[in-house]
Design an enzyme around this catalytic site. Structure first.
Site, mmCIF file in Angstrom:
data_model
loop_
_atom_site.group_PDB
_atom_site.id
_atom_site.type_symbol
_atom_site.label_atom_id
_atom_site.label_comp_id
_atom_site.label_asym_id
_atom_site.label_seq_id
_atom_site.Cartn_x
_atom_site.Cartn_y
_atom_site.Cartn_z
ATOM 1 N N ASP A 27 0.811 -1.216 0.000
ATOM 2 C CA ASP A 27 0.000 0.000 0.000
ATOM 3 C C ASP A 27 0.849 1.272 0.000
ATOM 4 O OD1 ASP A 27 -2.160 -1.867 0.660
ATOM 5 O OD2 ASP A 27 -3.251 -0.067 1.314
ATOM 6 N N ARG A 106 -0.381 5.930 18.206
ATOM 7 C CA ARG A 106 -0.615 6.934 17.165
ATOM 8 C C ARG A 106 -0.066 8.314 17.501
ATOM 9 N NH1 ARG A 106 -0.136 5.320 12.566
ATOM 10 N NH2 ARG A 106 -1.001 3.239 12.549
ATOM 11 N N ASP A 135 -7.483 4.635 12.677
ATOM 12 C CA ASP A 135 -6.127 5.142 12.551
ATOM 13 C C ASP A 135 -6.051 6.484 11.859
ATOM 14 O OD1 ASP A 135 -5.051 3.129 13.861
ATOM 15 O OD2 ASP A 135 -4.021 2.217 12.163
ATOM 16 N N SER A 191 -5.562 -8.758 8.762
ATOM 17 C CA SER A 191 -4.577 -7.692 8.775
ATOM 18 C C SER A 191 -4.074 -7.530 10.200
ATOM 19 C CB SER A 191 -5.161 -6.397 8.237
ATOM 20 O OG SER A 191 -5.880 -5.749 9.253
#
Lengths: 409, 409, 409, 409
Positions: A27, A106, A135, A191
């Site tokens: 990605d 994050r 996210d 994932s």
């Protein structure tokens, strides 16, 4: 894929400099290529928050894709001290169960990114998160909070990107056309996102919430069914609500450094299969999502912290603090670490931990961290008073009045 | 002991009828004798809430002590349905950890007692709780709530009693003088209270909060270190937030009846060492107290309920309900089951459970109940929406707007 | 009255020194006499928190009754700065309406008392509050918090006192026997408690909650029906959530000193009949009580503070702070000023006020303080963004995404 | 304006039927024209929630603009009973002061609109709200909640619209080109929104938060400086927390019907200048906004309801309910009336009002509604217990024990 072959129109990055959160995967490699195609100069950035990555390989891939530069920032200790510790103090759990390993990382990752933005005089940041997850929200809110003027390029939310690349096949082909070699390993049927605090698994076969997660999936923790038949015993020392020492009572190992003791607890907890949860949670944007997590050290630490906190904190104060902790978790999960309200709540919770210190004994065995004892120099526990044989500060008669008065209603 | 030998001045109970919560032990036997000495008629009462008692022996002892009558009420099913189920709906935990096995039994026991009061036209109730624990408060508040005019005789809070009997030795001697035979078994070095929901252990050697509870102490649960090496797998079905069926996936056993399924979960949970906790808690009256508990079925049920609740309840509603659950636990722990506020909170929580239904799979192994999957006809979980490959109800662009607007502050 | 004539057995105070909260009235004068009769040395103490008292006369009476010493402490400024200011920051209101004039004074009065205890090396304190009000609780909890070892002599809760004196007649006679002259003025048909923050009226004819309070009762405020037909306009400047300047926009009067500006707002508010409320409140010990209050300055200040706070505080932070404010008010009303939880909450609220500064314009007229405008150097108010004609930080399209995402549930 | 003259391409509405919230003003008239131009059939809809409109004139304008049909729904009584009453029960106030007159009307208006959608088999709705206010959010969230499949056309958030019409001048010209006559009256220097509950004023000269609102602006309430010098006295009777009768104690007027009594309170309150507030509030989407409101009846009713509620509701229950009320106000303000959480909270609050009944006396005078007395058949107020002369349910000694126990911490 509807587009013509990209010819790497590296026109000198006349649109400006983008810092791209780069993982080396399909990605973000395609996004890197695409950004250059669009006329940006790209600085590829990876935050080292303890994930299991080969940064040399990532760097190589980034440069191969045309990145002007690759920067990796070691944020492991920052992550533990600045993000995980406040959450331990808060007994941070989203919806009673999720310890927020991704949510806490994050703001740390984004903070590092904004430093790179500054160092590289960039005007843009970019990332590979989709428009459905938490996210994107956490990262973008943090970025806007730290640099209100930053511009964010989120290709998966831009029609010119998502209408061109409809799935992995399109991305794969795009990379190939750009002569980018790709991992031949088939992707896992789920994932995964990891750092030193936890690994999360979602999507793929996990999307059906009744599917049992396969034992082979887990990477940080042993299967409790196969973990050692001998427990480990540790003693954790807290000061100001934060662990300052971990001692293995069996072999005498001691760790005092924040990062080292955290990693050591990961190791011990992982060995005993501690910290796995399987939940359906409410994402910020309302929809429900099934996630499987493994989070050894924090699971142990929150058990221990809950314990020593209750020994040293006044009951009524605990209630006020408990409400603040709920707010803390909601805010952090939703991406508001860098917000007036979370800064306020963190300040208050920190204050509440002034006297939270002492030693907690924890038994680690087959998926559970079990507190077995504790002691504290600041204990509010009054052995004499609690005893049934010794008269303490009040008379039996007083209790009678207390009840009678409370029953007046 | 300062008093003259009691001559059992059984003067016909001219002071009226007392219903005494009677266990058959030293304390309440002495209180029985003493009440008669003071001129009361005594109806000895035991609530059967699933504790491990020989009610025939207790009856014999009561009558031997001079009780006018002995009444045992089987409240086991009431306890499960009327008290434990609401707490499961609330995910009831006091101070994040204690499942309130004693607190939940008190209103049930007292309600049964007040029925005996009515049946026997009694004017008084009496109990053997001391002035330092939570029990006196819970029982007396419940009694006043159900019968505001009741008079409570609590000898351990009356100077004429506690100044006469300074400890077990005095009680022992008093019983002997009254020709009451006593158990020769030495008392355990802790005190203990049990019912079908849990057994609690405190005092004695446990008073020092760092002393590890001895493995031999536990009666409902196996030591996880020695529990089976093979897990059990069960499926629990919920309706309205309450379990309606438990199925053992290994041997196909099914239980549908509330009491039966609860006892079955106790059995399975106990076999795998599930539900032990060791905590320091804040008693109602402020002081801190160390307690060790084993509570197998409720531990499993709360894990499972938390899970199915999150699958079927809206996120924002969950937050409101979570606050109510905190209030529920505080109120129940403090003895306010029969209060306007707890009735109100129970009503609200019950309402919130309307759509909480579905099936939860739980793995039972070595001290942990681990949820591994779930499904529900009323799931708010939208597999398609959550998927990363399929476009759902909103466009990627929408997420961009969402974040931008949230960052305005 | 059952006792024999008290002969002032002033035996030298061999039982020790008592500090008595002394008002010069019938109750506390009799208590003073009685304490001496019981063998104590008495230091009579009055806290000057702005009530309307003739301290010289009180002193004379105290000494006449046999007090060893009379101490009056001027706590007016302390009261404003240490107790009222934090409550303004909290928008402190008990049950939405009561500004807690008595509750806030208690910790101040008790703190002064404990200083006298220390100065006089006393072992005891005593007061004239009964066992039904909030005052006893507030004062005694504060005293125990400041000096856990203090002994409190509360005659109205001691059988040897309340069984001897059944009412005002007995007290009157006892005083007479001790040659104490008494005020001949008939007592008002209500009881009253005042300080610089407010006057409260309760009991007597006010006990019936439908009786309208007579206009003649009020002492701090004019009847709005008769107050001036011309309003006053003021501007209040806040820093850190606390008023630092009041300016009368009509005549230019300015006040900067905390105590002076508070008294000036009392004067202006009182002139315009501001700050009267008539409520039924829930006392700590459960029962309901009707109270009528007049509280001019604080009423104005809370209106103004609410306003400037909302201009300068982030929305999400305001919600967290609002919850803390509720806790603050409950704790203060219930007498827990000197408690870990209230200290914690005060700390947090203080922190939240960091940026609460600016100017608020208030119109004072006929019983209402009406905010008419405000401005602040730290305003979060963005005139451009809010404008409908100018595009701000986000695009109209963003709002569309925001709503769509919020509607997903 | 960048567009070519619109030629009213009324192509038969081949795109489908739109229900447009239509006021007859410039904005929505232009939107009506534009929707037709885009190929929609338009049903113009006005909700009569008591605003001061000439519906005949609005109808004429709608049809002149090309609407297929004009529908006005009389929702006045629904608005009072279904939206205002629950807010009175909740003491609904956003950020402590705003009574939410607009927020409460939105779900009512939208519900009526969705009925029209159904009656007219429409696929779309449209409105003239901009992307910065709360209204768009409240209306769209309500619409999606009632009809998840509805499509919303919000021109002010569509680039093809807002890039074409940059302000009033463009709109004016567009209308003129379409031969639509316009009101020649100059627009007021603020914007305004009204219904039977309130009128709100914002924007224009009010955008500067220090500008004093001009006296001439207000339409529902007299200026307190000029309102009658004679007060009015009323008695309001509540049942289940909702007013069921209002009686004017001066002239004997009585109103029992919900709508009639509401309008009557508006009249009386308006006459005495009651219900004006001037605040800076936090809009849902974070930014701060200055609003001036006049809201006579609800201001009186909330004062009275707060009073009777405290007389009839248990103290501890009140606290739980108070938290729910905060949530209610936040949810309603943010547009979540039709949401699981608000339905849940409304249910709980409704339940809490079971015993909230009785009579409250209120004095109306110069901008203030002042409660002067109350009585209730369900009062929890115990005159005997509260009295200082009569012994109630507990002894003075009990209070001593109560305090001592509470001080143990």
């Amino acid at each position: 894929m509807s587009s013509s072959p990209a010819k790497k129109q590296n026109t000198g990055g006349q649109k400006g400099v983008v810092v791209l959160a780069y993982s080396g995967g399909l990605d973000t490699s395609c996004i890197l290529l695409w950004l250059i195609e669009q006329g940006y100069e790209v600085v590829a950035y990876t935050a080292d928050v303890g994930q299991d990555d080969d940064f040399e390989a990532v760097k190589k891939k980034a440069l191969q894709c045309g990145a002007k530069k690759y920067v990796v920032k070691d944020l492991k200790k920052d992550f533990v001290v600045e993000n995980i510790w406040p959450s331990i103090q808060a007994n941070g759990r989203y919806e009673d169960r999720y310890l927020m390993g991704t949510s806490l990382a994050r703001p740390c990752i984004t903070k590092g990114m904004m430093e790179v933005v500054k160092e590289e005089s960039a005007q843009f940041i970019s990332h590979g998160a989709t428009g459905k997850g938490n996210d994107q929200i956490r990262m973008e809110l943090a970025a806007y909070a730290l640099r209100p003027d930053i511009e964010i390029i989120a290709p998966w939310k831009m029609p010119e990107f998502y209408n061109r690349f409809h799935g992995r096949t399109d991305l794969f082909e795009y990379a190939k056309m750009n002569n980018i070699s790709l991992p031949v390993t088939p992707s896992a049927p789920w994932s995964m996102d990891g750092n030193l605090m936890h690994i999360s698994y979602e999507a793929g076969i996990l999307e059906d919430p009744k599917t049992v997660a396969p034992s082979s999936m887990f990477q940080m923790t042993a299967d409790p069914l196969k973990s050692p038949d001998e427990p480990d015993q540790i003693e954790i020392e807290f000061k100001h609500g934060v662990p300052v020492k971990v001692k293995n009572l069996k072999d005498g190992t001691e760790k005092n450094d924040a990062l080292e003791l955290y990693l050591y607890l990961n190791e011990l907890g992982g060995k005993h299969g501690i910290g796995r949860i399987d939940i359906v949670e409410n994402r910020y944007i309302g929809m429900k999502s099934r996630g499987v997590y493994e989070c050894p050290a924090a699971t142990i630490l929150i058990e221990a912290h809950l314990d020593i906190e209750n020994v040293t904190m006044d009951k009524a104060m605990r209630r006020v603090k408990q409400e603040l902790s709920l707010r803390f978790s909601e805010q952090v999960y939703e991406g508001y670490w860098y917000s007036p309200e979370n800064e306020f709540v963190r300040h208050c919770i920190h204050k509440s931990q002034e006297h939270v210190e002492g030693f907690v004994n924890v038994l680690l065995f087959k998926g559970r961290a079990h507190v077995t004892g504790r002691h504290s120099p600041k204990s509010l526990y009054n052995e004499e008073l609690v005893s049934m044989d010794v008269k303490g500060d009040y008379e039996p008669l007083d209790a009678k009045g207390f009840i009678k008065v409370n029953a007046v209603r």
